[in-house]
Design a protein around this motif. Structure first.
Motif, PDB file in Angstrom:
ATOM      1  N   ASN A  76      26.170  33.912   2.287  1.00 43.36           N
ATOM      2  CA  ASN A  76      25.223  34.954   3.143  1.00 43.36           C
ATOM      3  C   ASN A  76      24.404  35.807   2.323  1.00 43.36           C
ATOM      4  OD1 ASN A  76      24.455  36.743   5.125  1.00 43.36           O
ATOM      5  ND2 ASN A  76      26.526  37.582   5.508  1.00 43.36           N
ATOM      6  N   VAL A  77      23.002  35.679   2.433  1.00 41.87           N
ATOM      7  CA  VAL A  77      22.164  36.339   1.629  1.00 41.87           C
ATOM      8  C   VAL A  77      21.404  37.324   2.609  1.00 41.87           C
ATOM      9  CG1 VAL A  77      20.200  36.203   0.108  1.00 41.87           C
ATOM     10  CG2 VAL A  77      21.890  34.699  -0.204  1.00 41.87           C
ATOM     11  N   GLU A  78      21.112  38.494   2.291  1.00 39.72           N
ATOM     12  CA  GLU A  78      20.318  39.576   3.117  1.00 39.72           C
ATOM     13  C   GLU A  78      19.419  40.065   2.334  1.00 39.72           C
ATOM     14  OE1 GLU A  78      22.298  42.320   5.702  1.00 39.72           O
ATOM     15  OE2 GLU A  78      23.829  40.990   5.908  1.00 39.72           O
ATOM     16  N   ALA A  79      18.171  40.183   2.744  1.00 35.44           N
ATOM     17  CA  ALA A  79      16.968  40.789   2.086  1.00 35.44           C
ATOM     18  C   ALA A  79      17.025  42.235   2.694  1.00 35.44           C
ATOM     19  CB  ALA A  79      15.745  40.158   2.554  1.00 35.44           C
ATOM     20  N   ASP A  80      17.100  43.369   1.840  1.00 40.70           N
ATOM     21  CA  ASP A  80      17.082  44.628   2.306  1.00 40.70           C
ATOM     22  C   ASP A  80      16.615  45.469   1.036  1.00 40.70           C
ATOM     23  OD1 ASP A  80      17.519  47.189   3.012  1.00 40.70           O
ATOM     24  OD2 ASP A  80      19.627  46.859   3.720  1.00 40.70           O
ATOM     25  N   LEU A  81      15.364  45.802   1.238  1.00 37.83           N
ATOM     26  CA  LEU A  81      14.652  46.412  -0.054  1.00 37.83           C
ATOM     27  C   LEU A  81      15.325  47.899  -0.132  1.00 37.83           C
ATOM     28  CD1 LEU A  81      11.032  44.970   0.614  1.00 37.83           C
ATOM     29  CD2 LEU A  81      12.759  44.389  -1.083  1.00 37.83           C
ATOM     30  N   HIS A  82      15.811  48.534   0.805  1.00 36.90           N
ATOM     31  CA  HIS A  82      16.030  49.922   0.639  1.00 36.90           C
ATOM     32  C   HIS A  82      17.885  50.505   0.630  1.00 36.90           C
ATOM     33  CE1 HIS A  82      11.918  50.455   1.408  1.00 36.90           C
ATOM     34  NE2 HIS A  82      12.122  49.688   2.659  1.00 36.90           N
ATOM     35  N   SER A  83      18.465  49.221   0.291  1.00 37.52           N
ATOM     36  CA  SER A  83      19.838  49.310   0.160  1.00 37.52           C
ATOM     37  C   SER A  83      20.361  49.065  -1.415  1.00 37.52           C
ATOM     38  CB  SER A  83      20.617  48.362   0.782  1.00 37.52           C
ATOM     39  OG  SER A  83      22.100  48.575   1.019  1.00 37.52           O
ATOM     40  N   THR A  84      21.541  49.955  -1.566  1.00 37.47           N
ATOM     41  CA  THR A  84      21.761  49.893  -2.974  1.00 37.47           C
ATOM     42  C   THR A  84      23.031  48.884  -2.935  1.00 37.47           C
ATOM     43  OG1 THR A  84      23.441  51.763  -2.612  1.00 37.47           O
ATOM     44  CG2 THR A  84      21.109  52.278  -3.479  1.00 37.47           C
ATOM     45  N   ARG A  85      23.550  48.477  -1.780  1.00 37.07           N
ATOM     46  CA  ARG A  85      24.573  47.381  -1.819  1.00 37.07           C
ATOM     47  C   ARG A  85      24.230  46.050  -2.438  1.00 37.07           C
ATOM     48  NH1 ARG A  85      24.772  44.830   4.254  1.00 37.07           N
ATOM     49  NH2 ARG A  85      22.388  44.839   4.493  1.00 37.07           N
TER      50      ARG A  85
END
Length: 91
Positions: A76-85
């Motif tokens: 499971n891969v998510e793109a989230d430029l504003h997260s530190t997770r």
């Protein structure tokens, strides 16, 4: 109009409804992709798109479960430029 008590559609982020209807074409197309990949044969990719709440996440979860049943490792891969997770995890 469908009686609300018997309507299989029940919105909820990623929650599988009682009946996964109208997705046979996508499920079969993904089965073909898995089959061809196992044979090291090319296959077209899939892009699932639609408005919020139409069941994209539910369908992705169903496809992931089908792949696991067929012996594939699913990530499971998510793109989230504003997260530190950490955006990557094996399931």
């Amino acid at each position: 109009m469908v009686d609300a008590r018997h309507n299989p559609y029940s919105p909820g982020a990623g929650l599988r409804p009682a009946a996964l209807t109208g997705r046979d074409t996508e499920i079969e197309a993904f089965a073909v992709i898995l089959y061809r990949a196992r044979d090291s044969r090319p296959a077209p990719g899939m892009i699932l798109h639609g408005l919020r709440g139409v069941g994209k996440t539910v369908l992705l979860n169903e496809l992931a479960n089908n792949a696991r049943k067929d012996g594939w490792v699913v990530a499971n891969v998510e793109a989230d430029l504003h997260s530190t997770r950490t955006p990557f995890r094996l399931q």
